[in-house]
Design an enzyme around this catalytic site. Sequence first.
Site, PDB file in Angstrom:
ATOM      1  N   GLU A 125     -16.397   4.574 -44.345  1.00 42.94           N
ATOM      2  CA  GLU A 125     -17.963   3.458 -44.534  1.00 42.94           C
ATOM      3  C   GLU A 125     -18.981   4.066 -45.587  1.00 42.94           C
ATOM      4  O   GLU A 125     -20.132   2.879 -45.617  1.00 42.94           O
ATOM      5  CB  GLU A 125     -18.857   3.697 -42.539  1.00 42.94           C
ATOM      6  CG  GLU A 125     -18.536   3.176 -42.667  1.00 42.94           C
ATOM      7  CD  GLU A 125     -18.003   1.638 -41.807  1.00 42.94           C
ATOM      8  OE1 GLU A 125     -18.688   1.215 -42.584  1.00 42.94           O
ATOM      9  OE2 GLU A 125     -17.262   0.941 -41.836  1.00 42.94           O
ATOM     10  N   GLU A 165     -17.825  -4.687 -46.909  1.00 44.19           N
ATOM     11  CA  GLU A 165     -16.092  -5.099 -46.861  1.00 44.19           C
ATOM     12  C   GLU A 165     -15.495  -4.889 -48.081  1.00 44.19           C
ATOM     13  O   GLU A 165     -14.740  -4.230 -48.268  1.00 44.19           O
ATOM     14  CB  GLU A 165     -15.966  -6.301 -45.932  1.00 44.19           C
ATOM     15  CG  GLU A 165     -16.218  -6.792 -44.355  1.00 44.19           C
ATOM     16  CD  GLU A 165     -16.321  -5.532 -43.758  1.00 44.19           C
ATOM     17  OE1 GLU A 165     -14.998  -4.847 -43.872  1.00 44.19           O
ATOM     18  OE2 GLU A 165     -17.003  -5.590 -42.685  1.00 44.19           O
TER      19      GLU A 165
END
Length: 496
Positions: A292, A263
Amino acid sequence: MNDAYLRLIERLKHRHLIGSVQGLLGWDEQVNLPPQSADFRAEQMATIAGLEHAAASDGRIGEALAQLEAAIDDLDSDQQIVVREARKDFDRVTKLPAEFVEEKARHSSAAYHAWTKARTDREFEPYAPFIAKHLELAKREADYQGWGDRPYDYAIELHDPGFSAEVIDGLFAELKAGLIPLVQKIDAAAAAQSSQSPLRGFPVDAQREFLEEVTAKLGFDYGRGRIDVSPHPFCEGSGTDVRMTTRFQEDEPLDSLFSSIHETGHGLYEQGLPMADHATALGQHAGMAMHESQSRMWENQVCRSRAFWQHFEPRFRELFGGQVKGVSSDELYREINAVRPTLIRVDSDEVHYNLHIILRFELEKKLFSGELAVADIPTAWNDGCEELLGCRPQHDGEGVLQDVHWSGGAFGYFPSYCLGNMIAAQNWNAVRQEMPDLEGDFAKGEFGRLLEWLRRNVHQQGKRLSALDRVEVVTKAPLSPQPLLTYLAERYGSLY
Ligand SMILES: [Zn+2]
């Protein structure tokens, strides 16, 4: 500056602010919401989604765009990009009736709570109508946009402009062909090793302390962000206020650490986007696959490396001396890179991870084509799992109910993870060609040169190019699964 341009920016800022409030409410829903307040929150979410939609489809945006487009050559190249992307967005938003947007937001909120209950109860059936409704909404949305004949491509386009099911099919087929033999070889070698983690009983407070130290060292600015706890880790917000979440289990210290690092990769991207331009394409990310790629590079290429642990292992042992007593450095490194087939995507090692995604992509394609009925998802999921991963879920909690995405109607999102892995590996090659001694930095606990490279080549570029074009510019080659396959073979070939 051009008056129409200033008016456009003013409206985009207004819309961005409302969107950020919507994001914050969504974050709060997953982190803090009292159990009896769900219905009220669903109404709040629907209302704010309606306000955001009104701000995004404000006629003044359309007027400013029309004026600017009539004299587009008067604008510099960055301004032209702002206009180009604002036009795409405006056209997309104005094609959606406000009632539809509110209905979708209300349904997402209700479906999220249905999903958490279904997952706890391990019962798919009561949750199935929520997925069916989302599917119907997704198809209706594609219809509104003129993509009625290719609704799944539209779902992909929403997350990753420029990609399509066909493009992804090609990339995944090549990846799968290389991955299956690699997985078989590694699984065979891994089977001979211990299948049990030696890491047990890590106090949560110390876990939190360690991961905050690590993520701050990577460059995350806690003055403009924070980390909290939620059932499913995620990252929300833009660079001026980034909300990340993680989860803690005493016997899974690496889970909370690596999901937090993941994250943080998202958070670093958001914090690296040009601050003054968050309301326009110049300050916004280039799609979820690129997002990502950031989280996966930090998580895998960087923080699972030997060099990284050379620096952080002493501190890890200082905090968890009792827990890692008798675990050698080598064993710790192996544990960090342990390969164990699991049914749960977010717990998966890197080697098996992409197979989890291929499974979901195949199911989504069939759901959209009508080849697969919602009621039959659990069986199709379990069959696919057995075929690709060699193990079968014993209940839907470890099968179809494990992921939050479909509860929010986020079809077409899963491929972003795998595409992100490919981009990460390809970018990683490019970084190391430029800085062959980069891992020497990690061994000293220094990550600034890598972060600066990412800032320059990705973050500061905003949405000027699509992810596919950006990769090609940065790495001088079209996106390919080969760098990922080579990286996996190298790292795990040395361990198994
Ligand atoms: Zn992610």
